[in-house]
Scaffold this motif. Structure first.
Motif, PDB file in Angstrom:
ATOM      1  N   GLU A 218     -21.042  22.760  26.191  1.00 20.61           N
ATOM      2  CA  GLU A 218     -21.302  22.976  24.766  1.00 20.61           C
ATOM      3  C   GLU A 218     -21.426  24.462  24.470  1.00 20.61           C
ATOM      4  OE1 GLU A 218     -24.454  21.645  21.232  1.00 20.61           O
ATOM      5  OE2 GLU A 218     -24.902  21.196  23.330  1.00 20.61           O
ATOM      6  N   LEU A 219     -22.094  25.210  25.348  1.00 19.16           N
ATOM      7  CA  LEU A 219     -22.220  26.654  25.167  1.00 19.16           C
ATOM      8  C   LEU A 219     -20.853  27.324  25.124  1.00 19.16           C
ATOM      9  CD1 LEU A 219     -23.882  29.297  25.073  1.00 19.16           C
ATOM     10  CD2 LEU A 219     -23.917  29.245  27.577  1.00 19.16           C
ATOM     11  N   ILE A 220     -19.961  26.910  26.009  1.00 15.50           N
ATOM     12  CA  ILE A 220     -18.611  27.475  26.041  1.00 15.50           C
ATOM     13  C   ILE A 220     -17.907  27.237  24.708  1.00 15.50           C
ATOM     14  CG2 ILE A 220     -16.331  27.264  27.106  1.00 15.50           C
ATOM     15  CD1 ILE A 220     -17.784  26.603  29.745  1.00 15.50           C
ATOM     16  N   ASN A 221     -18.002  26.015  24.191  1.00 19.80           N
ATOM     17  CA  ASN A 221     -17.359  25.697  22.912  1.00 19.80           C
ATOM     18  C   ASN A 221     -17.954  26.519  21.778  1.00 19.80           C
ATOM     19  OD1 ASN A 221     -15.703  23.798  24.108  1.00 19.80           O
ATOM     20  ND2 ASN A 221     -17.000  22.057  23.606  1.00 19.80           N
ATOM     21  N   VAL A 222     -19.273  26.696  21.796  1.00 17.54           N
ATOM     22  CA  VAL A 222     -19.944  27.461  20.743  1.00 17.54           C
ATOM     23  C   VAL A 222     -19.506  28.919  20.768  1.00 17.54           C
ATOM     24  CG1 VAL A 222     -22.203  28.403  20.052  1.00 17.54           C
ATOM     25  CG2 VAL A 222     -21.940  25.948  20.496  1.00 17.54           C
ATOM     26  N   ILE A 223     -19.404  29.504  21.953  1.00 13.52           N
ATOM     27  CA  ILE A 223     -18.998  30.908  22.057  1.00 13.52           C
ATOM     28  C   ILE A 223     -17.546  31.080  21.632  1.00 13.52           C
ATOM     29  CG2 ILE A 223     -18.629  32.838  23.637  1.00 13.52           C
ATOM     30  CD1 ILE A 223     -21.577  32.270  22.961  1.00 13.52           C
ATOM     31  N   GLU A 224     -16.673  30.167  22.031  1.00 10.41           N
ATOM     32  CA  GLU A 224     -15.271  30.258  21.604  1.00 10.41           C
ATOM     33  C   GLU A 224     -15.183  30.213  20.080  1.00 10.41           C
ATOM     34  OE1 GLU A 224     -10.947  27.983  22.131  1.00 10.41           O
ATOM     35  OE2 GLU A 224     -12.762  27.100  22.996  1.00 10.41           O
ATOM     36  N   ARG A 225     -15.914  29.283  19.477  1.00 12.87           N
ATOM     37  CA  ARG A 225     -15.925  29.141  18.015  1.00 12.87           C
ATOM     38  C   ARG A 225     -16.448  30.418  17.351  1.00 12.87           C
ATOM     39  NH1 ARG A 225     -19.615  27.778  13.998  1.00 12.87           N
ATOM     40  NH2 ARG A 225     -18.962  26.190  12.474  1.00 12.87           N
ATOM     41  N   ALA A 226     -17.528  30.981  17.913  1.00 18.93           N
ATOM     42  CA  ALA A 226     -18.135  32.174  17.330  1.00 18.93           C
ATOM     43  C   ALA A 226     -17.199  33.374  17.393  1.00 18.93           C
ATOM     44  CB  ALA A 226     -19.449  32.482  18.054  1.00 18.93           C
ATOM     45  N   VAL A 227     -16.514  33.535  18.513  1.00 17.82           N
ATOM     46  CA  VAL A 227     -15.558  34.641  18.651  1.00 17.82           C
ATOM     47  C   VAL A 227     -14.432  34.494  17.628  1.00 17.82           C
ATOM     48  CG1 VAL A 227     -13.816  35.671  20.171  1.00 17.82           C
ATOM     49  CG2 VAL A 227     -16.070  35.068  21.073  1.00 17.82           C
TER      50      VAL A 227
END
Length: 339
Positions: A218-227
């Motif tokens: 989930e953290l990976i998905n959140v960071i990708e989305r934020a970038v």
């Protein structure tokens, strides 16, 4: 890693890597069980061999046996030619059996025989094939409880669990969140070609305080989305999902569909979409919108069907295997939707 629990785990994994001992990886969905299995394989005695991953819960029971052990021509309807199974493909390498607790009992017997004799039989064949494979398995369920409930064979459990490696959930190692977030920020900054170099302090605090039910995935998905969404060269609170920052407004849901007193009209266009979305390439923007919609859509169906894969896949008009793959990519776990 700054987490004492993770340091101990990595130290034990390095000791195990140099052997061919069977390993059982335990932990919640998204903690990184396959990542650790691949690391053990790469650091072990078979780094040049194949690493073959099989999700035992993603395949129908009728196909799982053929997928694992292969079949001969005419073994069943549609078997028009011989086919090697995953065990044969993993010869001299490692096979990783994810969601091992979902394996039917009759296949557990066959897997136990492979562990004991190091041979397999293709479906439709009487010949035994020698196989030299290291077996690692993983589950997010309590296998000891499954044994007590007679859902998992005790003899197979003891053969697989020579060494148990439990990966702690992200909420139990919050000291690692900043390092992980910065690491994946760099990955997606380069991958997406975005000039985003850091995460603001308030956004990092929100990431550290969040409970992370989907863990590292989930953290990976959140960071990708934020970038992808960051309008400047920093990730701010407005670039994180509302599940992490309830007052953030930068969500994919049109404002008209989800009114909020905290909505900042200047950050959205007239249709209610984040303006930052229009600074990205069309394929990237489309993929993020589709991903967000699929997560919401499947979450509703999984809630309706209480986490049951078969009925959910049927309602969605896709196969159970496709549903499992989408859930894996979206950081969704069926256990989170069971009452």
């Amino acid at each position: 890693t700054k987490s004492p629990a993770m340091r101990d785990l990595i130290q034990l994994a390095r000791k195990v890597a140099g052997t061919d001992t069977s390993v059982l990886l335990l932990g919640e969905t998204g903690v990184g069980k396959e990542w650790l299995a691949r690391a053990i394989h790469a650091d072990g005695t078979r780094p040049g061999g194949s690493f073959i991953a099989v999700n035992c819960g993603a395949l129908p029971e009728t196909l799982l046996e053929s997928e694992l052990f292969g079949h001969e021509e005419g073994a069943f309807t549609g078997a028009s030619r011989p086919r090697r199974g995953r065990f044969e493909l993993a010869h001299k390498g490692t096979i990783f059996l994810d969601e091992i607790a979902e394996m039917p009992l009759h296949l557990q017997v066959k897997l136990l025989r492979v562990l004991q004799t190091k041979t397999i039989q293709r479906l439709g064949s009487e010949d035994e094939i020698q196989t030299d494979v290291r077996i690692m398995a993983a589950t997010n369920r309590d296998l000891e409880e499954a044994v007590r409930a007679r859902q998992f064979r005790p003899d197979l459990y003891y053969r697989l669990a020579v060494v148990n490696l439990r990966i702690p959930p992200l909420r139990e190692r919050r000291e690692d969140i900043e390092e992980l977030a910065q690491s994946y920020l760099e990955v997606y900054r380069q991958q997406l070609g975005r000039p985003v170099h850091e995460i603001r302090a308030e956004a990092m605090l929100a990431l550290i305080d969040y409970s992370w039910p989907g863990n590292v995935r989930e953290l990976i998905n959140v960071i990708e989305r934020a970038v992808l969404l960051a309008a400047e060269n920093e990730v701010g609170l407005e670039d994180l999902p509302r599940s992490i920052t309830p007052h953030a407004t930068n969500d994919f849901t049109p404002a008209s569909a989800a009114p909020s007193e905290t909505d900042d009209s200047e950050s959205r266009d007239t249709a209610g979409f984040p303006r930052a979305l229009f600074t990205t390439r069309l394929p990237d923007a489309r993929s993020r919108l589709v991903e967000d919609f699929e997560r919401r859509y499947l979450s509703r169906l999984l809630t309706k069907h209480e986490g049951r894969i078969g009925p959910t896949a049927k309602s969605a008009g896709i196969t159970p295997r496709a549903l499992y793959e989408k859930m894996r990519n979206l950081g969704l776990a069926k256990e989170d939707f069971k009452e």
